[in-house]
Design a protein around this motif. Structure first.
Motif, PDB file in Angstrom:
ATOM      1  N   ASP A  34       0.808  -1.213   0.000  1.00  0.00           N
ATOM      2  CA  ASP A  34       0.000   0.000   0.000  1.00  0.00           C
ATOM      3  C   ASP A  34       0.847   1.271   0.000  1.00  0.00           C
ATOM      4  O   ASP A  34       0.404   2.326   0.447  1.00  0.00           O
ATOM      5  CB  ASP A  34      -0.949   0.009   1.191  1.00  0.00           C
ATOM      6  CG  ASP A  34      -0.221  -0.024   2.531  1.00  0.00           C
ATOM      7  OD1 ASP A  34       1.008  -0.301   2.556  1.00  0.00           O
ATOM      8  OD2 ASP A  34      -0.871   0.204   3.570  1.00  0.00           O
ATOM      9  N   VAL A  44       2.552   4.699  -0.727  1.00  0.00           N
ATOM     10  CA  VAL A  44       2.034   5.942  -1.313  1.00  0.00           C
ATOM     11  C   VAL A  44       3.216   6.665  -1.930  1.00  0.00           C
ATOM     12  O   VAL A  44       4.185   6.997  -1.240  1.00  0.00           O
ATOM     13  CB  VAL A  44       1.346   6.822  -0.249  1.00  0.00           C
ATOM     14  CG1 VAL A  44       0.925   8.160  -0.853  1.00  0.00           C
ATOM     15  CG2 VAL A  44       0.158   6.094   0.366  1.00  0.00           C
ATOM     16  N   THR A  46      -1.150   5.375  -5.117  1.00  0.00           N
ATOM     17  CA  THR A  46      -1.140   4.389  -4.045  1.00  0.00           C
ATOM     18  C   THR A  46      -1.038   2.988  -4.626  1.00  0.00           C
ATOM     19  O   THR A  46      -1.776   2.638  -5.544  1.00  0.00           O
ATOM     20  CB  THR A  46      -2.418   4.494  -3.188  1.00  0.00           C
ATOM     21  OG1 THR A  46      -2.488   5.809  -2.639  1.00  0.00           O
ATOM     22  CG2 THR A  46      -2.406   3.482  -2.057  1.00  0.00           C
TER      23      THR A  46
END
Length: 134
Positions: A23, A25, A36
């Motif tokens: 995940d 970013v 993301t």
């Protein structure tokens, strides 16, 4: 982060991707909205590796045991010299969950934006292929 720096300097993009959290970013220096996910971040980093010439890290800043790191770099995009910094944050598992890139000067950022924009479809296709392997 030593492992990230060593992988980038060795042009081992597979090792770079392994250091990314699912995940993660990614905040680009030339796009307003962050991206993301490991797939899109990996695709962007692979394209950047093609765009940047004469890339090298010149300094690392941060606590070796800490979660926040900064890697200062120089590169070239076409005839434009760039100075920049990769800001990394690692999660509890030691994976990169935030990667923010900043570059200067403006003319270098504009050259980077143009070069990456020309690869947008290729980047998107690569990310989709990684998310949905056949």
């Amino acid at each position: 982060m030593r492992a990230f720096r060593e992988a980038v300097e060795a042009h081992d993009l597979d090792a770079v991707v392994e250091l990314l959290a699912e995940d993660v970013v990614f905040t680009s220096p030339v796009v307003f909205k962050p991206y993301t996910g490991r797939a899109i971040t990996a695709a962007i980093l692979r394209a950047v590796a093609e765009v940047f010439e004469d890339f090298r890290y010149v300094r690392g800043i941060g606590d070796p045991g800490g979660r926040d790191h900064a890697l200062v770099f120089t590169a070239r995009v076409g005839d434009r010299r760039i100075e920049g910094c990769d800001f990394l944050h690692v999660d509890d598992d030691g994976l990169i969950d935030e990667l923010t890139v900043m570059v200067r000067p403006l003319s270098g950022a504009q050259a980077l934006a143009a070069a990456m924009g020309a690869r947008f479809e290729q980047i998107a296709d690569a990310a989709r292929a990684q998310e949905n392997p056949a």
